[in-house]
Design a protein around this motif. Sequence first.
Motif, short mmCIF file in Angstrom:
data_model
loop_
_atom_site.label_atom_id
_atom_site.label_comp_id
_atom_site.label_asym_id
_atom_site.label_seq_id
_atom_site.Cartn_x
_atom_site.Cartn_y
_atom_site.Cartn_z
N GLN A 217 12.13 8.89 2.24
CA GLN A 217 11.22 8.14 1.34
C GLN A 217 10.21 7.36 2.18
OE1 GLN A 217 11.61 8.40 -1.95
NE2 GLN A 217 10.12 6.91 -2.71
N VAL A 218 8.95 7.47 1.80
CA VAL A 218 7.88 6.75 2.48
C VAL A 218 7.11 5.95 1.44
CG1 VAL A 218 5.77 6.95 3.84
CG2 VAL A 218 7.66 8.53 4.25
N GLN A 219 6.90 4.70 1.71
CA GLN A 219 6.06 3.85 0.85
C GLN A 219 4.77 3.54 1.58
OE1 GLN A 219 8.73 0.58 -0.19
NE2 GLN A 219 9.18 1.59 -2.13
N LEU A 220 3.66 3.67 0.86
CA LEU A 220 2.34 3.50 1.45
C LEU A 220 1.58 2.40 0.73
CD1 LEU A 220 1.46 7.31 1.60
CD2 LEU A 220 2.40 5.91 3.45
N VAL A 221 0.93 1.55 1.50
CA VAL A 221 0.14 0.46 0.94
C VAL A 221 -1.23 0.45 1.60
CG1 VAL A 221 -0.03 -2.01 0.54
CG2 VAL A 221 2.21 -0.89 0.48
N GLU A 222 -2.28 0.68 0.80
CA GLU A 222 -3.64 0.68 1.31
C GLU A 222 -4.25 -0.73 1.24
OE1 GLU A 222 -3.34 4.57 -1.22
OE2 GLU A 222 -2.70 2.48 -1.37
N SER A 223 -5.21 -0.96 2.10
CA SER A 223 -5.98 -2.20 2.08
C SER A 223 -7.34 -1.94 2.72
CB SER A 223 -5.24 -3.32 2.83
OG SER A 223 -5.04 -2.96 4.19
N GLY A 224 -8.24 -2.89 2.54
CA GLY A 224 -9.53 -2.81 3.20
C GLY A 224 -10.70 -2.40 2.32
N GLY A 225 -10.41 -2.07 1.07
CA GLY A 225 -11.50 -1.70 0.18
C GLY A 225 -12.34 -2.91 -0.20
N GLY A 226 -13.45 -2.66 -0.87
CA GLY A 226 -14.31 -3.76 -1.28
C GLY A 226 -15.68 -3.28 -1.68
N LEU A 227 -16.59 -4.22 -1.79
CA LEU A 227 -17.98 -3.93 -2.17
C LEU A 227 -18.85 -4.00 -0.92
CD1 LEU A 227 -20.24 -3.61 -4.31
CD2 LEU A 227 -20.24 -6.12 -4.51
N VAL A 228 -19.66 -2.98 -0.73
CA VAL A 228 -20.53 -2.91 0.43
C VAL A 228 -21.86 -2.30 0.03
CG1 VAL A 228 -19.65 -0.67 1.16
CG2 VAL A 228 -20.64 -2.21 2.87
N ALA B 288 -0.59 1.14 5.47
CA ALA B 288 0.65 0.81 6.15
C ALA B 288 1.80 1.55 5.50
CB ALA B 288 0.89 -0.69 6.08
N ALA B 289 2.61 2.19 6.32
CA ALA B 289 3.72 2.99 5.82
C ALA B 289 5.06 2.36 6.19
CB ALA B 289 3.64 4.39 6.40
N SER B 290 6.00 2.48 5.29
CA SER B 290 7.36 2.04 5.58
C SER B 290 8.14 3.22 6.13
CB SER B 290 8.03 1.51 4.31
OG SER B 290 8.18 2.57 3.38
N GLY B 291 9.28 2.92 6.74
CA GLY B 291 10.14 4.00 7.20
C GLY B 291 9.93 4.34 8.66
N ARG B 292 10.97 4.88 9.28
CA ARG B 292 10.93 5.17 10.70
C ARG B 292 10.45 6.56 11.02
NH1 ARG B 292 16.90 3.70 12.51
NH2 ARG B 292 17.33 4.79 10.56
N THR B 293 10.08 7.34 9.98
CA THR B 293 9.67 8.72 10.21
C THR B 293 8.17 8.92 10.03
OG1 THR B 293 10.14 9.27 7.91
CG2 THR B 293 11.91 9.60 9.53
N VAL C 21 -11.89 5.21 -5.91
CA VAL C 21 -10.61 4.66 -5.46
C VAL C 21 -10.11 5.58 -4.34
CG1 VAL C 21 -8.23 4.10 -6.07
CG2 VAL C 21 -10.08 3.69 -7.72
N TYR C 22 -9.77 4.98 -3.22
CA TYR C 22 -9.32 5.74 -2.06
C TYR C 22 -7.80 5.63 -1.94
CZ TYR C 22 -14.05 6.64 -0.49
OH TYR C 22 -15.35 7.10 -0.40
N TYR C 23 -7.17 6.77 -1.78
CA TYR C 23 -5.72 6.85 -1.72
C TYR C 23 -5.27 7.40 -0.36
CZ TYR C 23 -5.89 6.54 -6.83
OH TYR C 23 -6.11 6.15 -8.12
N CYS C 24 -4.21 6.82 0.12
CA CYS C 24 -3.53 7.30 1.32
C CYS C 24 -2.36 8.17 0.85
CB CYS C 24 -3.04 6.09 2.10
SG CYS C 24 -1.95 6.43 3.48
N TYR D 55 3.92 11.79 -0.86
CA TYR D 55 3.93 10.35 -1.14
C TYR D 55 2.51 9.81 -1.20
CZ TYR D 55 8.72 11.08 0.41
OH TYR D 55 9.99 11.55 0.55
N TRP D 56 2.33 8.82 -2.09
CA TRP D 56 1.01 8.25 -2.34
C TRP D 56 1.05 6.74 -2.39
CZ3 TRP D 56 -3.45 11.12 -2.87
CH2 TRP D 56 -3.27 12.52 -2.92
N GLY D 57 -0.04 6.14 -1.94
CA GLY D 57 -0.22 4.71 -2.13
C GLY D 57 -0.82 4.43 -3.49
N GLN D 58 -1.06 3.15 -3.76
CA GLN D 58 -1.57 2.76 -5.07
C GLN D 58 -3.08 2.84 -5.16
OE1 GLN D 58 -0.89 0.67 -2.68
NE2 GLN D 58 -2.63 -0.73 -2.66
N GLY D 59 -3.74 2.99 -4.03
CA GLY D 59 -5.19 3.12 -3.99
C GLY D 59 -5.89 1.80 -3.74
#
Length: 123
Positions: free
Chosen positions: A1-12, A23-28, A92-95, A112-116
Amino acid sequence: QVQLVESGGGLVQAGGSLRLSCAASGRTFSSYTMGWFRQAPGKEREFVAAISKSGGTYYADSMKGRFTISRDNAKNTVYLQMNSLKPEDTAVYYCAADSFSYIRTLHYDYNYWGQGTQVTVSS
């Protein structure tokens, strides 16, 4: 199981830059091919870029020369540096993580997918 959390989006503004992180969880983490996809309102989810576990990269044609994908396995993080942004990059950008060793570009191949994270480029 891998959990993914995106960050860094915004208005430009058009022509500007953003750096997305995932950022991914898990050792693999290092064993996964990692990809970035995006989805604009009313459109299909589309491939942006991917990086294999060995560091090979592949980009969608419209992103070549503007976007750079990289990974830091020690930090369990994949990045997307986006330069020369255009209003049509708004989405919306997804990892995503794929257990397959080689790069694939179809979203349904990724396990596996992040929330975007929202990226908005103003003209």
